[in-house]
Design a protein around this motif. Structure first.
Motif, short mmCIF file in Angstrom:
data_model
loop_
_atom_site.label_atom_id
_atom_site.label_comp_id
_atom_site.label_asym_id
_atom_site.label_seq_id
_atom_site.Cartn_x
_atom_site.Cartn_y
_atom_site.Cartn_z
N ASP A 59 2.60 -6.07 -15.28
CA ASP A 59 2.94 -6.94 -16.41
C ASP A 59 2.66 -6.21 -17.72
N LYS A 63 8.05 -7.61 -21.26
CA LYS A 63 8.70 -7.51 -19.94
C LYS A 63 9.58 -8.75 -19.70
N GLU A 65 11.14 -11.57 -17.69
CA GLU A 65 10.63 -12.29 -16.52
C GLU A 65 11.67 -13.24 -15.90
N ARG A 76 10.35 -13.68 -21.62
CA ARG A 76 9.62 -12.43 -21.74
C ARG A 76 8.11 -12.69 -21.70
#
Ligand SMILES: [Zn+2]
Length: 89
Positions: A59, A63, A65, A76
């Motif tokens: 993580d 990132k 998601e 994100r």
């Protein structure tokens, strides 16, 4: 008689040091027992949805998601933080 008083004084001082030391040791032992967990906050790019879950390896902030269940926007990782778990008593 003076020597006897000295011994008493030393004994009291030693006891005090021992007491302080034992309190200090128990305080130090308590600290690692506080359960902690790392939380990952996931937020929609459009700001209409936010969710939290346990941190997973890999993580990082920014990132992607997945998709927002509300508007279909990009989800994100917004922030990662450590949380102390409060024992419910
Ligand atoms: Zn959204």
């Amino acid at each position: 008689m003076d020597a006897f008083t000295m011994i008493q004084l030393i004994a009291i001082v030693l006891l005090a040091i021992l007491l302080v030391f034992s309190i200090f040791m128990t305080e130090r032992k308590k600290k690692p027992e506080i359960p902690k967990r790392t939380i990952t906050v996931i937020r929609c790019d459009n700001g209409d949805y936010e969710t939290k879950r346990d941190f997973r390896q890999g993580d990082f902030i920014g990132k992607v998601e997945g998709k927002c269940p509300k508007c279909g926007g990009i989800l994100r990782v917004h922030s990662i933080y450590v949380e102390e778990i409060q024992s419910a008593k």
